[in-house]
Design an enzyme around this catalytic site. Structure first.
Site, short mmCIF file in Angstrom:
data_model
loop_
_atom_site.label_atom_id
_atom_site.label_comp_id
_atom_site.label_asym_id
_atom_site.label_seq_id
_atom_site.Cartn_x
_atom_site.Cartn_y
_atom_site.Cartn_z
N HIS A 96 -7.13 78.93 77.62
CA HIS A 96 -8.14 79.95 77.98
C HIS A 96 -7.50 80.94 78.95
CE1 HIS A 96 -11.78 78.18 76.19
NE2 HIS A 96 -11.05 77.09 76.24
N GLU A 100 -15.33 72.47 83.96
CA GLU A 100 -14.33 72.99 84.91
C GLU A 100 -14.90 73.07 86.32
OE1 GLU A 100 -11.88 76.48 83.19
OE2 GLU A 100 -13.76 76.45 82.08
N MET A 148 -18.69 71.35 74.04
CA MET A 148 -18.88 71.43 75.49
C MET A 148 -19.06 72.87 75.98
SD MET A 148 -15.83 68.81 76.52
CE MET A 148 -15.51 67.32 75.56
N SER A 149 -19.55 73.73 75.12
CA SER A 149 -19.68 75.15 75.53
C SER A 149 -20.88 75.77 74.85
CB SER A 149 -18.40 75.90 75.14
OG SER A 149 -18.30 76.00 73.74
N1 HPA Z 1 -16.51 66.63 71.22
C1 HPA Z 1 -16.84 67.57 72.13
N2 HPA Z 1 -16.27 68.75 72.17
C2 HPA Z 1 -15.32 69.02 71.25
C3 HPA Z 1 -14.94 68.09 70.28
C4 HPA Z 1 -15.57 66.82 70.27
O1 HPA Z 1 -15.29 65.95 69.42
N3 HPA Z 1 -13.97 68.69 69.52
C5 HPA Z 1 -13.80 69.94 70.03
N4 HPA Z 1 -14.61 70.14 71.07
#
Ligand code: HPA
Length: 267
Positions: free
Chosen positions: A59, A84, A205-206
């Protein structure tokens, strides 16, 4: 208006000569599109007053203004994740600043785990709905009614018209529900089984904090997830960030083509 947003906004507009209406947020391993922006003006997050700046591997951390596939855009190369240590309110500041700049539409990309066992790694999925299991909301706190209502409707977050146009180019594109967790741990197999029962096709996670702020300010949004891996427990193998980045890299061309078409179907 929040003084922090005002300061960030004023810094940005003093560096650009035209105001784009479209923003793109690029996810893990999907930052390569940033290199395709023509006549690019890059502004480092760390130079923008009050802007958070990103630390996650892959990033980069800048706003790139310019032309992408013929459209005037700003690309957020690097995003802010809860894992983060950023607060959802940091994400709100960024989206509010973009709104001030004049952004009306948002194209969000992310890497995600496939919860739906009919997906295969490398699939690009159009997200049709979300489940917020981050248990946080960037709009918590006093409402800034200059930006939007106290109780925004989430249906309005998705630009169904834009999605239909994309589907007319890609009639077989998979559509799925994205479930958001904070991470940074990958999920357990038991969590993935539970998420599947809840109706999730993808886990990541985003995206959800950004989408919530977009819903609030009336920024029309389209989300593409790259299913980079089968979610935990589906295959008998551990998950790794390397695999995520590796698969995202392999779909570079396909992904670029989809984003190109997604931008081109807009007037
Ligand atoms: N889980 C959560 N976030 C992610 C994953 C996953 O398997 N793969 C890419 N981002």
């Amino acid at each position: 208006m929040d003084i922090k947003v005002k300061e960030a906004y004023e810094y940005i507009i003093s560096h650009i000569s035209t105001r784009p209406k479209i923003a793109l947020i690029l996810g893990s391993g999907l930052g390569f599109l940033a290199n395709q922006v023509e006549n690019a003006i890059g502004i480092n997050y760390k130079d923008i007053p009050n802007f958070p700046h990103s630390t996650a591997p892959g990033h980069e951390g800048k706003l790139i203004f310019g032309t992408l596939f013929g459209k005037n855009v700003v690309v957020m190369s690097g995003r802010f994740h809860i894992y983060e240590g950023w607060n959802p309110s940091d994400i709100k500041l960024v989206i509010h600043t973009l709104k001030m700049v004049g952004i009306e539409r948002m194209l969000i990309t992310n890497a995600a785990g496939a919860v739906n066992t009919s997906y295969v790694p490398g699939d690009i999925v159009l997200v049709k709905d979300i489940i917020n299991l981050m248990f946080r909301n960037p709009l918590r706190g006093p409402n800034d009614s200059d930006f939007g209502p106290r109780f925004p409707d989430m249906l309005g977050a998705f630009d169904r018209e834009w999605m239909e146009k994309i589907k007319s180019v890609y009639p077989h594109i998979k559509e799925g529900v994205y479930l958001a967790v904070t991470g940074p741990t990958y999920e357990t197999p038991a969590e993935i089984r539970a998420f599947r029962k809840l109706g999730a096709d993808l886990v990541g996670m985003s995206t959800v904090p950004e989408l919530i702020v977009c819903a609030h300010v009336g920024m029309k949004t389209v989300i593409f997830s790259c299913a980079t891996n089968m979610a935990a427990g589906i295959l008998d193998q551990p998950l790794s960030h390397e695999e995520v980045v590796d698969v995202a890299n392999k779909v570079k061309e396909k992904f670029t083509e989809i984003v190109k078409n997604a931008l081109e179907v807009l007037e």
